[in-house]
Design an enzyme around this catalytic site. Structure first.
Site, short mmCIF file in Angstrom:
data_model
loop_
_atom_site.label_atom_id
_atom_site.label_comp_id
_atom_site.label_asym_id
_atom_site.label_seq_id
_atom_site.Cartn_x
_atom_site.Cartn_y
_atom_site.Cartn_z
N GLY A 146 0.81 -1.21 0.00
CA GLY A 146 0.00 0.00 0.00
C GLY A 146 0.84 1.26 0.00
O GLY A 146 0.64 2.14 0.84
N THR A 203 1.59 3.58 -2.68
CA THR A 203 1.50 4.57 -3.74
C THR A 203 1.18 5.96 -3.22
O THR A 203 1.30 6.94 -3.96
CB THR A 203 0.44 4.16 -4.78
OG1 THR A 203 -0.83 4.02 -4.13
CG2 THR A 203 0.81 2.85 -5.47
N GLY A 206 2.61 4.97 3.41
CA GLY A 206 3.36 3.96 2.68
C GLY A 206 4.33 4.56 1.69
O GLY A 206 5.47 4.10 1.56
N SER A 229 -1.56 1.66 14.83
CA SER A 229 -2.12 2.98 15.08
C SER A 229 -2.33 3.16 16.58
O SER A 229 -2.41 2.17 17.33
CB SER A 229 -3.47 3.10 14.35
OG SER A 229 -4.23 4.18 14.83
N TYR A 253 -11.98 -0.35 12.82
CA TYR A 253 -10.58 -0.01 12.52
C TYR A 253 -9.69 -0.29 13.73
O TYR A 253 -8.65 -0.92 13.61
CB TYR A 253 -10.49 1.46 12.12
CG TYR A 253 -9.09 1.97 11.92
CD1 TYR A 253 -8.35 1.64 10.79
CD2 TYR A 253 -8.50 2.81 12.87
CE1 TYR A 253 -7.07 2.13 10.61
CE2 TYR A 253 -7.22 3.30 12.70
CZ TYR A 253 -6.50 2.96 11.56
OH TYR A 253 -5.22 3.44 11.39
#
Length: 264
Positions: A14, A16, A20, A141, A154
């Site tokens: 991930g 792009t 990341g 996180s 999440y």
């Protein structure tokens, strides 16, 4: 502190955009051959070209694959059968009242945020252990330990990464392979800008929206601002180096002091 990763191959899932991409840039600057990943072929190509311009002389490659699927993990492993540094960064987030999250959404968050990293670690760690050197990192996180009311699904996925990382670190004990989790705090990315816009009323200018978001929704932060992706990348690059050879099985915080505890 000089960090030299020449001769190492790094894969960042991930990568792009956002955190990341910043991690990939940091690893490339340190000399690692860095593999950029995203779902879209054109998106991966564009990111590689941008990073080549940003980091002159960088050794970069790209692979388009949906790592939320077993088929995507297989595609990446076939293209790059061995890596020295694996950064499991792929993840999604979004606000939704917990009682409205259906089974499909729970599964989607688990597949993308947890199983994507589990599959890659399972594929690449045996080779690292045989070679006697490797670095595996999971990007978690603050939500792993401070469950956000608006993003319980999440938070669940990031809590799971703490257990996964610790378990894999035990599996690699004594092999020269380290496994750690980096706990990122509220970070300034494209996706977070959209998220802030959802959470703050009135469509104020960005500086005001950020200030209000931190004051109203993340008041525990000691930094009092969003973290920049490069600040997360700095920790990841350090953990990828020989300098961090005695750091494994840990949950390291780059959270701006958001987590109100001495230990995770």
């Amino acid at each position: 502190m000089e960090i030299e990763l020449t001769g190492r191959t790094a894969l960042v899932s991930g990568s792009t955009q956002g955190i990341g991409r910043a991690i990939a840039a940091g690893l490339a600057r340190a000399g690692a051959r860095t593999v950029i990943n995203g779902r879209s072929g054109p998106g991966v190509t564009a990111a590689v070209e941008e990073l080549r311009a940003e980091v002159p002389g960088a050794d970069l490659a790209g692979v388009a694959a949906d790592l939320a699927t077993a088929a995507g993990a297989h595609t990446v492993a076939e293209r790059f059968p061995a890596v020295d540094i694996l950064v499991n960064n792929l993840g999604v987030f979004g606000a939704r009242p917990v009682l409205e999250i259906d089974d499909a959404e729970w599964r989607r968050y688990f597949e993308i945020n947890v199983l994507s990293g589990v599959r890659l670690a399972r594929r690449y760690m045996p080779g690292m252990m045989e070679r006697g050197w490797g670095r595996v990192q999971f990007i978690a996180s603050d939500s792993a330990v401070v469950t956000p009311e608006e993003m319980v699904h999440y938070g669940m996925s990031k809590t799971a990464l703490l257990a996964v990382s610790r378990g894999y670190a035990k599996a690699a004990a004594g092999t020269g392979v380290t496994v750690n989790t980096v706990m990122a705090g509220p970070t300034h990315t494209e996706g977070v800008e959209d998220f802030v816009a959802e959470m703050v009323d009135g469509d104020p200018p960005w500086d005001e929206a950020q200030r209000r978001f931190m004051a109203e929704h993340r008041p525990q932060s000691l930094l009092r601002r969003l973290i920049e992706p490069d600040e997360i990348a700095n920790m990841v690059v350090y953990l990828a180096s020989d300098r961090a050879s005695a750091t494994t099985g840990g949950a390291l915080r780059v959270d701006g002091g958001y987590i109100d505890a001495i230990l995770p």
